[in-house]
Design an enzyme around this catalytic site. Structure first.
Site, PDB file in Angstrom:
ATOM      1  N   ASN A  38      53.143  69.516  52.962  1.00  0.00           N
ATOM      2  CA  ASN A  38      53.770  69.251  51.745  1.00  0.00           C
ATOM      3  C   ASN A  38      54.433  70.311  51.075  1.00  0.00           C
ATOM      4  OD1 ASN A  38      51.916  70.195  49.808  1.00  0.00           O
ATOM      5  ND2 ASN A  38      50.571  68.392  50.228  1.00  0.00           N
ATOM      6  N   ASP A  92      57.073  60.010  39.838  1.00  0.00           N
ATOM      7  CA  ASP A  92      56.151  60.906  39.831  1.00  0.00           C
ATOM      8  C   ASP A  92      56.393  61.917  40.843  1.00  0.00           C
ATOM      9  OD1 ASP A  92      53.437  61.687  39.765  1.00  0.00           O
ATOM     10  OD2 ASP A  92      52.537  60.296  41.281  1.00  0.00           O
ATOM     11  N   ASP A 106      53.604  68.144  45.642  1.00  0.00           N
ATOM     12  CA  ASP A 106      52.810  67.254  46.952  1.00  0.00           C
ATOM     13  C   ASP A 106      53.212  66.201  46.827  1.00  0.00           C
ATOM     14  OD1 ASP A 106      51.786  66.887  43.964  1.00  0.00           O
ATOM     15  OD2 ASP A 106      49.739  67.569  44.630  1.00  0.00           O
TER      16      ASP A 106
HETATM   17  N1  ATP Z   1      53.017  60.572  56.118  1.00  0.00           N
HETATM   18  C1  ATP Z   1      52.095  61.716  55.916  1.00  0.00           C
HETATM   19  N2  ATP Z   1      52.097  62.769  56.858  1.00  0.00           N
HETATM   20  C2  ATP Z   1      51.263  63.837  56.540  1.00  0.00           C
HETATM   21  N3  ATP Z   1      50.613  64.109  55.465  1.00  0.00           N
HETATM   22  C3  ATP Z   1      50.806  63.134  54.630  1.00  0.00           C
HETATM   23  C4  ATP Z   1      51.481  61.986  54.628  1.00  0.00           C
HETATM   24  N4  ATP Z   1      51.599  61.200  53.713  1.00  0.00           N
HETATM   25  C5  ATP Z   1      50.529  61.742  52.835  1.00  0.00           C
HETATM   26  N5  ATP Z   1      50.162  62.937  53.237  1.00  0.00           N
HETATM   27  C6  ATP Z   1      49.287  63.863  52.615  1.00  0.00           C
HETATM   28  O1  ATP Z   1      48.376  63.258  51.795  1.00  0.00           O
HETATM   29  C7  ATP Z   1      48.469  63.741  50.560  1.00  0.00           C
HETATM   30  C8  ATP Z   1      47.905  62.448  49.695  1.00  0.00           C
HETATM   31  O2  ATP Z   1      49.035  61.577  49.630  1.00  0.00           O
HETATM   32  P1  ATP Z   1      49.612  61.008  48.699  1.00  0.00           P
HETATM   33  O3  ATP Z   1      50.073  61.865  47.765  1.00  0.00           O
HETATM   34  O4  ATP Z   1      50.536  59.712  49.039  1.00  0.00           O
HETATM   35  O5  ATP Z   1      48.177  60.100  47.913  1.00  0.00           O
HETATM   36  P2  ATP Z   1      47.986  59.608  46.701  1.00  0.00           P
HETATM   37  O6  ATP Z   1      46.472  59.278  46.556  1.00  0.00           O
HETATM   38  O7  ATP Z   1      48.859  58.286  46.170  1.00  0.00           O
HETATM   39  O8  ATP Z   1      48.200  60.795  45.993  1.00  0.00           O
HETATM   40  P3  ATP Z   1      48.259  60.938  44.005  1.00  0.00           P
HETATM   41  O9  ATP Z   1      46.900  61.469  43.907  1.00  0.00           O
HETATM   42  O10 ATP Z   1      49.428  61.999  44.023  1.00  0.00           O
HETATM   43  O11 ATP Z   1      48.630  59.566  43.576  1.00  0.00           O
HETATM   44  C9  ATP Z   1      49.849  64.404  50.258  1.00  0.00           C
HETATM   45  O12 ATP Z   1      49.814  65.339  49.302  1.00  0.00           O
HETATM   46  C10 ATP Z   1      50.147  64.892  51.637  1.00  0.00           C
HETATM   47  O13 ATP Z   1      49.865  66.096  51.787  1.00  0.00           O
END
Ligand code: ATP
Length: 582
Positions: A307, A354, A358
């Protein structure tokens, strides 16, 4: 019968369907309306044997573009040259086409009336749109016809990470000869695990596929296919209509996460590192101390390399994190991709709400000589997004319990300062554009002035509720002047004074690709419409005749140009050009 066997039985007798983007979907029949359009362009969806569907999409787009362009050119271009041009557009090398465009423009033979100019813009847009759809079509063949879709179709690989709402795993589609069970550890190359599966944490919604889909609908916005389970056939029309109402279509875009499908299913056994990383999110069936429900939502995405936040950070030998800034041109290209992604979602009535570094994923690749190319950037994590079918992006704000979106520190002034009232609304039409201005600081200086300082005082340099525009920190002197002015404009407190993401993307696209005489900050006259069109035609030709974008520039750059051409309008280009004159 054990509970597990009963569940398996229920699952295997269940039917699946997808929402309107995949209307009438039954186990394994991928049928997306937008792909049907491509199928038509391929000639009834049959395709030509031995020719890839993407290639056929290219051919079709070229053919349509060539014929519409040629029909608009007056006859003072020799028919021999015209025929050669058509051949070249269809079969490769674009040099004669440039000669043709150059000659016809030099002789003034290309149409000049305003409405016809707009008409040609429309043809450019539709040619490029076909190209995008062909690429999206090629990416979506995840399930074979008559396959029962579920999380059992995938093998989970290494754990990638987690956020507050989900854990992410590498994954691959299960092959017939695979050993069952997610038992593979270690870091695996993307060739082996091409997908990333996001498993949402479900603490509150009961284990019912439809309820889960409904509750987590935002997360699925970019999904090309939604699969949910129904237990009896009579329910299907009602469920379909509820999902239709709740869902909107966010067409695929190179700067939006590529999400193959979203499905509600049971949390599988043996997820790598689950007991150490996400013990509390597991159901009691898998961890006696867990609080999670048995069923949750899984989002199957393309797997990206990193990211933006991690990309801009370098781990020093002493364990501390240092800022590692990309080269200036790369930063400008990443910034433009961010704005293209935002322009796309805003145009389809979605505000992300949002945006932070990251939530921006990067695809890293090498050129033919093994040098790193400009990464492709995509927006991800639509969990906090707001979608408005009316497209105005105004959210009624009657009570203070209304959810405003993501992190308060990164909210645009009009969002954080909104006060509830009988007729009050929160205006999200330019709030993502504001966030892009803040992220630009991270790209050019390594620090978002509105983010709390990591490890330090925990305070941010500026508070979005109260900052004054004159307090915005200066950007380094090597940042191009127009980019600096654009960042300041995006961070204007009043949305009325702020450019939309679309206009900001246009300004950067002109900065990157337009003749430099147009973008110098001087009082020179703006280029005429037909000059702009000549340039657009040249760019279109280049994109359409550079097979699979395999030209001199990186894939991300060609995709950027085609995103621009996909939505061009002469009047907006004029507005963007006037930004250079300010
Ligand atoms: N398609 C993907 N390929 C590789 N890494 C990914 C992918 N999707 C997410 N990630 C990794 O996982 C991390 C967490 O994903 P994401 O932000 O979607 O989770 P979240 O629980 O919704 O986060 P937040 O705490 O911001 O709500 C991302 O910052 C990224 O580094």
């Amino acid at each position: 019968m054990s509970v597990r066997r009963a569940l398996i039985k229920l699952w295997s007798t269940a039917k699946f369907f997808a929402r309107p983007r995949a209307q009438g979907y039954h186990a394994g029949t991928v049928a997306l309306p937008k792909h049907q359009i491509v199928a038509k362009a391929f000639g009834g969806g049959e395709g030509r044997p031995g020719v890839s569907r993407v290639q056929q999409g290219f051919d079709t787009a070229r053919r349509i573009f060539a014929s519409s362009l040629l029909s608009r050119v007056t006859t003072n271009v020799s028919s021999e040259l015209r025929n050669r041009t058509t051949r070249q557009l269809l079969f490769g090398n674009s040099t004669p086409f440039f000669a043709f465009v150059g000659l016809s423009l030099a002789t003034g033979s290309i149409i000049t009336k305003e409405d016809e100019l707009e008409g040609l813009c429309m043809e450019i847009r539709s040619s490029i749109e076909r190209l995008h759809m062909a690429t999206a079509e090629a990416e979506s063949d995840l399930f074979t016809p008559n396959e029962t879709v579920g999380i059992h179709n995938f093998t989970f690989g290494p754990y990638i990470g987690k956020g507050a709402n989900a854990a992410i795993y590498c994954a691959k589609k299960k092959e017939n000869n695979d050993v069952p069970g997610p038992d593979i550890q270690g870091h695996m190359p993307r060739g082996i695990f091409p997908f990333a599966i996001k498993m949402m944490f479900n603490y509150g919604v009961q284990s019912n596929a439809f309820l889960i889909m409904n509750k987590m609908a935002n997360e699925t916005l970019p999904a090309r296919m939604i699969c949910t389970q129904i237990e009896n056939e009579e329910e299907q029309p009602a469920i379909e209509s509820i999902i239709n109402e709740a869902s909107i279509s966010l067409p695929p875009h190179p700067n939006i996460v590529s999400m193959h499908s979203a499905l509600a299913d049971y949390v599988p056994e043996g997820l790598p590192e689950a007991l150490s990383e996400i013990p509390e999110a597991l159901p009691v069936r898998l961890n006696s101390g867990g609080f999670g429900r048995n069923m949750t939502m899984f989002l199957v995405m393309k797997r990206y390399d990193t990211n933006l936040k991690a990309y801009l950070t370098e781990r020093a030998a002493d364990g501390s994190n240092n800022i590692k800034l990309p080269e200036m041109r790369e930063s400008v290209l990443l910034f433009t991709q961010l704005l293209e992604g935002i322009a796309h979602i805003n145009r389809h009535g979605v505000a992300h709400r949002d945006l932070k570094s990251d939530n921006l994923l990067l695809d890293l690749s090498m050129d033919a000589d093994g040098r790193p190319e400009v990464p492709r950037l995509v927006l991800t994590d639509f969990g906090c997004s707001f979608h408005d079918s009316g497209g105005s992006l105004l959210l009624p704000f009657r009570t203070r319990h209304t959810d405003r979106g993501g992190n308060p520190a990164l909210m645009a002034p009009e969002v954080i300062n909104a006060t509830p009232g009988q007729f009050a609304v929160i205006d999200y039409s330019k709030s993502d554009a504001w966030a892009a201005g803040a992220i630009a600081y991270e790209l050019f200086t390594g620090r978002n002035p509105f983010s709390p300082e990591p490890g330090g005082s925990g305070r941010a340099l500026l508070n979005s509720r109260t900052y004054l525009e004159k307090d915005l920190p200066p950007l380094p002197s090597d940042v191009p002047d127009v980019v600096t002015r654009l960042v300041y404009a995006l961070l204007a407190r009043s949305p009325n004074k702020r450019p939309s993401a679309e206009l900001a993307a246009d300004v950067l696209q002109l900065h990157l690709w337009a003749p430099s005489a147009w973008t110098k900050r001087v009082d020179s006259p703006l280029p005429s419409s037909s000059e702009v069109l000549q340039w657009l035609l040249t760019m279109t030709t280049k994109v359409l005749t550079t097979d699979s974008y395999g030209g001199r520039r990186s894939q991300a750059e060609y995709q950027l140009i085609s995103s621009f051409l996909r939505r061009i309008k002469l009047e907006r280009i004029r507005a963007a050009l006037s930004f250079f004159q300010k």
